[in-house]
Motif scaffolding. Structure first.
Motif, short mmCIF file in Angstrom:
data_model
loop_
_atom_site.label_atom_id
_atom_site.label_comp_id
_atom_site.label_asym_id
_atom_site.label_seq_id
_atom_site.Cartn_x
_atom_site.Cartn_y
_atom_site.Cartn_z
N VAL A 66 -45.24 7.73 -27.61
CA VAL A 66 -45.17 7.46 -26.09
C VAL A 66 -43.12 8.01 -26.18
N TYR A 67 -42.62 7.03 -27.16
CA TYR A 67 -40.92 8.05 -26.77
C TYR A 67 -41.20 9.57 -27.13
N HIS A 68 -41.71 9.68 -27.68
CA HIS A 68 -41.57 11.10 -28.04
C HIS A 68 -42.10 11.64 -26.66
N ASN A 69 -43.04 11.43 -25.75
CA ASN A 69 -43.52 12.59 -25.18
C ASN A 69 -42.74 11.78 -23.47
N ARG A 70 -41.95 11.05 -23.63
CA ARG A 70 -41.12 10.68 -22.70
C ARG A 70 -39.67 11.10 -23.11
N GLY A 71 -39.28 12.17 -23.92
CA GLY A 71 -38.60 13.26 -23.83
C GLY A 71 -37.76 12.17 -24.84
N PHE A 72 -37.30 11.05 -25.34
CA PHE A 72 -36.79 9.85 -26.17
C PHE A 72 -36.51 11.26 -27.36
N ARG A 73 -34.66 11.09 -27.81
CA ARG A 73 -34.75 11.85 -29.42
C ARG A 73 -34.91 10.32 -30.13
N LEU A 74 -35.50 10.33 -31.63
CA LEU A 74 -34.67 9.77 -32.37
C LEU A 74 -33.64 9.39 -33.36
N VAL A 75 -32.83 8.13 -32.77
CA VAL A 75 -31.17 7.89 -33.12
C VAL A 75 -30.82 7.89 -35.28
N GLN A 76 -31.76 6.45 -35.24
CA GLN A 76 -32.05 5.86 -36.48
C GLN A 76 -33.20 4.95 -37.25
N VAL A 77 -33.22 5.10 -38.15
CA VAL A 77 -34.54 4.04 -38.47
C VAL A 77 -33.67 3.24 -39.12
N SER A 78 -33.75 1.73 -39.40
CA SER A 78 -32.68 0.82 -40.00
C SER A 78 -33.96 0.06 -41.12
N CYS A 79 -33.65 -0.04 -42.09
CA CYS A 79 -33.92 -1.18 -42.48
C CYS A 79 -33.69 -2.41 -43.75
N SER A 80 -34.19 -3.60 -43.42
CA SER A 80 -33.57 -5.19 -44.03
C SER A 80 -35.14 -6.01 -44.55
N MET A 81 -33.87 -6.81 -45.40
CA MET A 81 -35.33 -7.65 -45.28
C MET A 81 -35.47 -9.04 -45.16
N VAL A 82 -36.34 -9.52 -44.66
CA VAL A 82 -36.69 -10.91 -44.58
C VAL A 82 -37.39 -11.65 -44.92
N GLU A 83 -37.20 -12.51 -45.52
CA GLU A 83 -38.01 -13.23 -46.42
C GLU A 83 -38.62 -11.96 -47.78
N ASP A 84 -39.89 -12.27 -47.14
CA ASP A 84 -40.97 -11.11 -48.60
C ASP A 84 -41.15 -10.34 -47.21
N SER A 85 -40.49 -10.17 -46.60
CA SER A 85 -40.91 -8.57 -45.58
C SER A 85 -39.96 -7.65 -45.45
N PHE A 86 -40.43 -6.38 -44.75
CA PHE A 86 -38.83 -5.15 -44.45
C PHE A 86 -39.36 -5.36 -42.71
N GLU A 87 -38.88 -5.82 -42.17
CA GLU A 87 -38.18 -5.25 -41.07
C GLU A 87 -37.54 -4.11 -40.49
N LEU A 88 -38.38 -3.28 -39.54
CA LEU A 88 -38.19 -1.71 -39.76
C LEU A 88 -37.78 -1.98 -38.21
N SER A 89 -36.37 -1.28 -37.74
CA SER A 89 -35.92 -0.85 -36.58
C SER A 89 -36.01 0.41 -36.00
N TYR A 90 -36.33 1.07 -35.47
CA TYR A 90 -36.87 2.59 -34.65
C TYR A 90 -36.00 2.70 -33.15
N SER A 91 -35.00 3.38 -33.22
CA SER A 91 -34.07 3.66 -32.38
C SER A 91 -33.77 5.01 -31.19
N PHE A 92 -34.12 5.20 -30.25
CA PHE A 92 -34.59 5.95 -29.80
C PHE A 92 -33.59 6.20 -28.13
N ASP A 93 -32.94 7.03 -27.41
CA ASP A 93 -31.82 7.62 -27.05
C ASP A 93 -32.64 8.97 -26.04
N LYS A 94 -32.48 8.51 -24.65
CA LYS A 94 -31.96 8.95 -23.89
C LYS A 94 -31.96 9.16 -22.54
N ASP A 95 -30.51 10.04 -22.30
CA ASP A 95 -29.90 9.95 -21.16
C ASP A 95 -29.15 8.80 -21.05
#
Length: 126
Positions: free
Chosen positions: A22-51
């Motif tokens: 959906v972000y790609h179709n709306r013309g957003f660019r991928l800014v970054q992907v980050s990861c953190s450990m939260v207890e026994d899980s990974f927290e992935l954050s995908y960041s996008f920008d448009k204008d």
């Protein structure tokens, strides 16, 4: 000038690809992907920008889960996914370019997979 509120949308792992598309179709660019450990899980954050409008998707991934790569949607995501694999040990399936754990040379395999802070004990599942 007013400060724009940043959008942070949480999504399920099963919906990640659909949401990224959906972000790609709306013309957003991928800014970054980050990861953190939260207890026994990974927290992935995908960041996008448009204008100069910034939005992020956040997904929780249980340890031992393989994540489908988004590099088929945003080709350059392979660099973030390889980095996350090398530092955290999180597996990505179908990367456009997979370095097989050799993008970074580290003294310890997956050095951020079980990080302690200020001498605290590593997070353990209770």
């Amino acid at each position: 000038m007013a400060i724009e509120e940043q959008v942070l949308k949480e999504t399920a792992l099963a919906d990640l690809h659909k949401e990224v598309q959906v972000y790609h179709n709306r013309g957003f660019r991928l800014v970054q992907v980050s990861c953190s450990m939260v207890e026994d899980s990974f927290e992935l954050s995908y960041s996008f920008d448009k204008d100069y409008h910034f939005e992020s998707l956040r997904v929780m991934v249980p340890a031992g889960t393989t994540v489908k790569s988004i590099s088929g949607i945003y080709w350059a995501a392979f660099i973030y996914e390889n980095e996350i694999h090398d530092f955290f040990g999180l597996e990505f399936e179908g990367m456009s370019l997979d370095y097989n754990g050799t993008l970074f040379k580290t003294a310890k395999k997956f050095p951020f997979a079980n990080v302690t802070f200020r001498g605290e004990e590593p997070c353990q599942k209770k």
